[in-house]
Design a protein around this motif. Structure first.
Motif, PDB file in Angstrom:
ATOM      1  N   ILE A 187       0.851  -1.182   0.000  1.00  0.00           N
ATOM      2  CA  ILE A 187       0.000   0.000   0.000  1.00  0.00           C
ATOM      3  C   ILE A 187       0.886   1.231   0.000  1.00  0.00           C
ATOM      4  N   VAL A 188       0.795   2.015  -1.063  1.00  0.00           N
ATOM      5  CA  VAL A 188       1.586   3.232  -1.204  1.00  0.00           C
ATOM      6  C   VAL A 188       0.662   4.352  -1.659  1.00  0.00           C
ATOM      7  N   ASN A 189       0.565   5.390  -0.838  1.00  0.00           N
ATOM      8  CA  ASN A 189      -0.265   6.557  -1.167  1.00  0.00           C
ATOM      9  C   ASN A 189      -1.676   6.154  -1.572  1.00  0.00           C
ATOM     10  N   PHE A 207      14.045 -11.581   8.010  1.00  0.00           N
ATOM     11  CA  PHE A 207      15.034 -10.559   7.672  1.00  0.00           C
ATOM     12  C   PHE A 207      14.943 -10.197   6.191  1.00  0.00           C
ATOM     13  N   LEU A 208      14.844 -11.221   5.338  1.00  0.00           N
ATOM     14  CA  LEU A 208      14.738 -10.964   3.901  1.00  0.00           C
ATOM     15  C   LEU A 208      13.465 -10.196   3.564  1.00  0.00           C
ATOM     16  N   GLU A 209      12.365 -10.508   4.234  1.00  0.00           N
ATOM     17  CA  GLU A 209      11.114  -9.783   4.002  1.00  0.00           C
ATOM     18  C   GLU A 209      11.259  -8.321   4.400  1.00  0.00           C
ATOM     19  N   GLN A 210      11.929  -8.058   5.534  1.00  0.00           N
ATOM     20  CA  GLN A 210      12.148  -6.686   5.964  1.00  0.00           C
ATOM     21  C   GLN A 210      13.036  -5.934   4.974  1.00  0.00           C
ATOM     22  N   MET A 211      14.058  -6.606   4.472  1.00  0.00           N
ATOM     23  CA  MET A 211      14.933  -5.982   3.470  1.00  0.00           C
ATOM     24  C   MET A 211      14.138  -5.674   2.197  1.00  0.00           C
ATOM     25  N   ASN A 212      13.295  -6.605   1.785  1.00  0.00           N
ATOM     26  CA  ASN A 212      12.473  -6.406   0.598  1.00  0.00           C
ATOM     27  C   ASN A 212      11.525  -5.222   0.795  1.00  0.00           C
ATOM     28  N   ASN A 229      11.574  -1.836  -1.444  1.00  0.00           N
ATOM     29  CA  ASN A 229      10.365  -1.346  -2.112  1.00  0.00           C
ATOM     30  C   ASN A 229      10.013   0.064  -1.652  1.00  0.00           C
ATOM     31  N   GLU A 230      10.160   0.330  -0.355  1.00  0.00           N
ATOM     32  CA  GLU A 230       9.810   1.652   0.184  1.00  0.00           C
ATOM     33  C   GLU A 230      10.721   2.742  -0.368  1.00  0.00           C
ATOM     34  N   TYR A 231      12.002   2.422  -0.523  1.00  0.00           N
ATOM     35  CA  TYR A 231      12.973   3.425  -0.972  1.00  0.00           C
ATOM     36  C   TYR A 231      13.408   3.217  -2.423  1.00  0.00           C
ATOM     37  N   ASP A 232      12.584   2.542  -3.189  1.00  0.00           N
ATOM     38  CA  ASP A 232      12.899   2.234  -4.581  1.00  0.00           C
ATOM     39  C   ASP A 232      13.248   3.488  -5.379  1.00  0.00           C
TER      40      ASP A 232
END
Length: 88
Positions: free
Chosen positions: A44-46, A67-72, A76-79
């Protein structure tokens, strides 16, 4: 960026037990590559929701899936930020 809508599909939110849910038409599931029993992720973004099939990977010993999910999620958030750094 121009978005072309090929087809619009509408569904009503319905009660499923103590929850609310939406059914997906077969053509949407096929387009997303999702079948019964698959897990999905919602991004969910904007106010815009993206649905993706969750891909399960066999991880090497010692690698934590959470950990991998958090990195993903971070990627995605800072793409857009990462893409802007490429141009520097």
């Amino acid at each position: 960026m121009t978005v072309t809508v090929v087809k619009e599909v509408e569904r009503k939110v319905t009660r499923i037990g103590n929850s609310l849910g939406v059914t997906f038409p077969q053509e949407v599931l096929e387009q997303l590559g999702i079948a019964q029993g698959d897990e999905v992720r919602f991004e969910i973004v904007n106010g815009q929701v993206t649905i993706k099939k969750k891909v399960s990977l066999k991880l090497p010993k010692g690698i934590d899936e959470e950990f991998l999910e958090q990195m993903n999620d971070m990627i995605n958030e800072y793409d857009q930020t990462f893409k802007n750094l490429v141009d520097r």
